[in-house]
Design a protein around this motif. Structure first.
Motif, mmCIF file in Angstrom:
data_model
loop_
_atom_site.group_PDB
_atom_site.id
_atom_site.type_symbol
_atom_site.label_atom_id
_atom_site.label_comp_id
_atom_site.label_asym_id
_atom_site.label_seq_id
_atom_site.Cartn_x
_atom_site.Cartn_y
_atom_site.Cartn_z
ATOM 1 N N GLU A 1 0.857 -1.180 0.000
ATOM 2 C CA GLU A 1 0.000 0.000 0.000
ATOM 3 C C GLU A 1 0.894 1.231 0.000
ATOM 4 O O GLU A 1 1.866 1.302 0.747
ATOM 5 C CB GLU A 1 -0.840 -0.021 1.278
ATOM 6 C CG GLU A 1 -1.890 1.027 1.367
ATOM 7 C CD GLU A 1 -2.673 0.856 2.661
ATOM 8 O OE1 GLU A 1 -2.808 1.861 3.366
ATOM 9 O OE2 GLU A 1 -3.123 -0.262 2.953
ATOM 10 N N CYS A 2 0.570 2.206 -0.861
ATOM 11 C CA CYS A 2 1.426 3.385 -0.957
ATOM 12 C C CYS A 2 0.620 4.574 -1.461
ATOM 13 O O CYS A 2 -0.092 4.465 -2.455
ATOM 14 C CB CYS A 2 2.576 3.077 -1.911
ATOM 15 S SG CYS A 2 3.544 4.486 -2.371
ATOM 16 N N GLU A 3 0.749 5.704 -0.760
ATOM 17 C CA GLU A 3 0.080 6.937 -1.164
ATOM 18 C C GLU A 3 1.062 8.091 -1.122
ATOM 19 O O GLU A 3 1.935 8.145 -0.258
ATOM 20 C CB GLU A 3 -1.074 7.272 -0.223
ATOM 21 C CG GLU A 3 -2.248 6.353 -0.317
ATOM 22 C CD GLU A 3 -3.376 6.762 0.638
ATOM 23 O OE1 GLU A 3 -3.297 7.849 1.251
ATOM 24 O OE2 GLU A 3 -4.317 5.989 0.762
ATOM 25 N N VAL A 4 0.887 9.010 -2.055
ATOM 26 C CA VAL A 4 1.647 10.251 -2.090
ATOM 27 C C VAL A 4 0.653 11.363 -2.352
ATOM 28 O O VAL A 4 -0.189 11.259 -3.246
ATOM 29 C CB VAL A 4 2.720 10.229 -3.210
ATOM 30 C CG1 VAL A 4 3.408 11.585 -3.319
ATOM 31 C CG2 VAL A 4 3.725 9.124 -2.980
ATOM 32 N N SER A 5 0.739 12.414 -1.562
ATOM 33 C CA SER A 5 -0.098 13.586 -1.764
ATOM 34 C C SER A 5 0.698 14.596 -2.588
ATOM 35 O O SER A 5 1.863 14.872 -2.286
ATOM 36 C CB SER A 5 -0.471 14.186 -0.405
ATOM 37 O OG SER A 5 -1.124 15.426 -0.576
ATOM 38 N N LEU A 6 0.082 15.128 -3.633
ATOM 39 C CA LEU A 6 0.740 16.093 -4.512
ATOM 40 C C LEU A 6 -0.098 17.362 -4.604
ATOM 41 O O LEU A 6 -1.289 17.307 -4.901
ATOM 42 C CB LEU A 6 0.922 15.495 -5.916
ATOM 43 C CG LEU A 6 1.411 16.445 -7.001
ATOM 44 C CD1 LEU A 6 2.806 16.981 -6.693
ATOM 45 C CD2 LEU A 6 1.371 15.767 -8.363
ATOM 46 N N LEU A 7 0.541 18.488 -4.333
ATOM 47 C CA LEU A 7 -0.079 19.797 -4.494
ATOM 48 C C LEU A 7 0.622 20.512 -5.628
ATOM 49 O O LEU A 7 1.846 20.671 -5.598
ATOM 50 C CB LEU A 7 0.043 20.615 -3.198
ATOM 51 C CG LEU A 7 -0.360 22.091 -3.288
ATOM 52 C CD1 LEU A 7 -1.846 22.244 -3.629
ATOM 53 C CD2 LEU A 7 -0.014 22.815 -1.993
ATOM 54 N N ILE A 8 -0.144 20.919 -6.630
ATOM 55 C CA ILE A 8 0.392 21.733 -7.721
ATOM 56 C C ILE A 8 -0.123 23.148 -7.468
ATOM 57 O O ILE A 8 -1.349 23.366 -7.401
ATOM 58 C CB ILE A 8 -0.069 21.211 -9.100
ATOM 59 C CG1 ILE A 8 0.350 19.748 -9.269
ATOM 60 C CG2 ILE A 8 0.521 22.077 -10.213
ATOM 61 C CD1 ILE A 8 -0.275 19.065 -10.456
ATOM 62 N N CYS A 9 0.800 24.089 -7.304
ATOM 63 C CA CYS A 9 0.403 25.435 -6.903
ATOM 64 C C CYS A 9 1.187 26.482 -7.682
ATOM 65 O O CYS A 9 1.893 26.154 -8.636
ATOM 66 C CB CYS A 9 0.623 25.606 -5.392
ATOM 67 S SG CYS A 9 2.357 25.507 -4.879
ATOM 68 N N ASP A 10 1.083 27.735 -7.250
ATOM 69 C CA ASP A 10 1.814 28.826 -7.889
ATOM 70 C C ASP A 10 3.004 29.237 -7.018
ATOM 71 O O ASP A 10 3.196 28.709 -5.921
ATOM 72 C CB ASP A 10 0.892 30.013 -8.181
ATOM 73 C CG ASP A 10 0.240 30.598 -6.929
ATOM 74 O OD1 ASP A 10 0.694 30.298 -5.795
ATOM 75 O OD2 ASP A 10 -0.722 31.360 -7.078
ATOM 76 N N ASP A 11 3.784 30.184 -7.499
ATOM 77 C CA ASP A 11 4.963 30.636 -6.761
ATOM 78 C C ASP A 11 4.612 31.249 -5.409
ATOM 79 O O ASP A 11 5.346 31.065 -4.437
ATOM 80 C CB ASP A 11 5.757 31.654 -7.592
ATOM 81 C CG ASP A 11 6.742 31.011 -8.549
ATOM 82 O OD1 ASP A 11 6.943 29.776 -8.482
ATOM 83 O OD2 ASP A 11 7.314 31.749 -9.386
ATOM 84 N N ALA A 12 3.515 31.979 -5.337
ATOM 85 C CA ALA A 12 3.142 32.622 -4.072
ATOM 86 C C ALA A 12 2.888 31.573 -2.985
ATOM 87 O O ALA A 12 3.360 31.721 -1.847
ATOM 88 C CB ALA A 12 1.900 33.499 -4.272
ATOM 89 N N GLN A 13 2.178 30.519 -3.321
ATOM 90 C CA GLN A 13 1.862 29.495 -2.330
ATOM 91 C C GLN A 13 3.098 28.694 -1.924
ATOM 92 O O GLN A 13 3.309 28.409 -0.748
ATOM 93 C CB GLN A 13 0.776 28.555 -2.858
ATOM 94 C CG GLN A 13 0.243 27.625 -1.794
ATOM 95 C CD GLN A 13 -1.003 26.880 -2.242
ATOM 96 O OE1 GLN A 13 -1.430 26.970 -3.387
ATOM 97 N NE2 GLN A 13 -1.585 26.124 -1.331
ATOM 98 N N ILE A 14 3.956 28.332 -2.880
ATOM 99 C CA ILE A 14 5.146 27.552 -2.518
ATOM 100 C C ILE A 14 6.134 28.430 -1.738
ATOM 101 O O ILE A 14 6.826 27.937 -0.840
ATOM 102 C CB ILE A 14 5.801 26.873 -3.738
ATOM 103 C CG1 ILE A 14 6.576 25.621 -3.269
ATOM 104 C CG2 ILE A 14 6.692 27.819 -4.519
ATOM 105 C CD1 ILE A 14 6.936 24.662 -4.371
#
Length: 151
Positions: free
Chosen positions: A37-50
């Protein structure tokens, strides 16, 4: 077993989930890991958020391309939720343009980099670790390119 990639796309990037699934499969194949079992959470955002996340968690007040937040001390045996990866679409687009490569290739590279961090690799520990991690991520990306899964 394929990794479950939980994607939050804050910037409506239009990037296909399959891109990340194939990159994850390539990483686990290269590392010779099979998770039950394996999960990865991915957030794709903009420069301001990162930039905000980089400042809050790393005390670095600038936008970066990718951040990783491991959830387990021993990902090789524990599996489960490996952690979170954050990718700035703004920075990825800039870097892809500067390198004259497809955005999907740059995004794949950043995701592979983030996933290797979740698996315990850390290029900031020294020259040897940096060379090992960067060589590995290049090899994985090259296999994806040669297989036609990434442009």
């Amino acid at each position: 077993m394929k990794a479950e990639i939980l994607i939050t796309d804050e910037v409506e990037s239009g990037l296909a989930e399959e891109l990340f699934r194939q990159a994850a499969d390539a990483v686990f194949e290269e590392l010779e890991i099979e998770f039950e079992e394996c999960e990865v959470s991915l957030l794709i955002c903009d420069d301001a958020q990162i930039k905000e996340l980089n400042r809050e968690y790393r005390q670095k007040d600038y936008a970066t391309d990718v951040l990783s937040f491991p959830m387990t001390e021993d990902p090789y045996t524990e599996g489960g939720m490996l952690g979170d990866i954050v990718i700035s679409l703004d920075t990825a687009k800039k870097q892809a343009s500067e390198a004259d490569i497809a955005l999907e290739r740059e995004i794949s590279f950043l995701f592979i980099h983030g996933l290797l961090h979740l698996m315990g690799f850390d290029h900031e520990l020294g020259q040897e670790e940096e060379e090992e991690m960067f060589t590995l991520q290049e090899e994985i990306l090259l296999k994806l390119v040669k297989s036609g899964k990434v442009a």
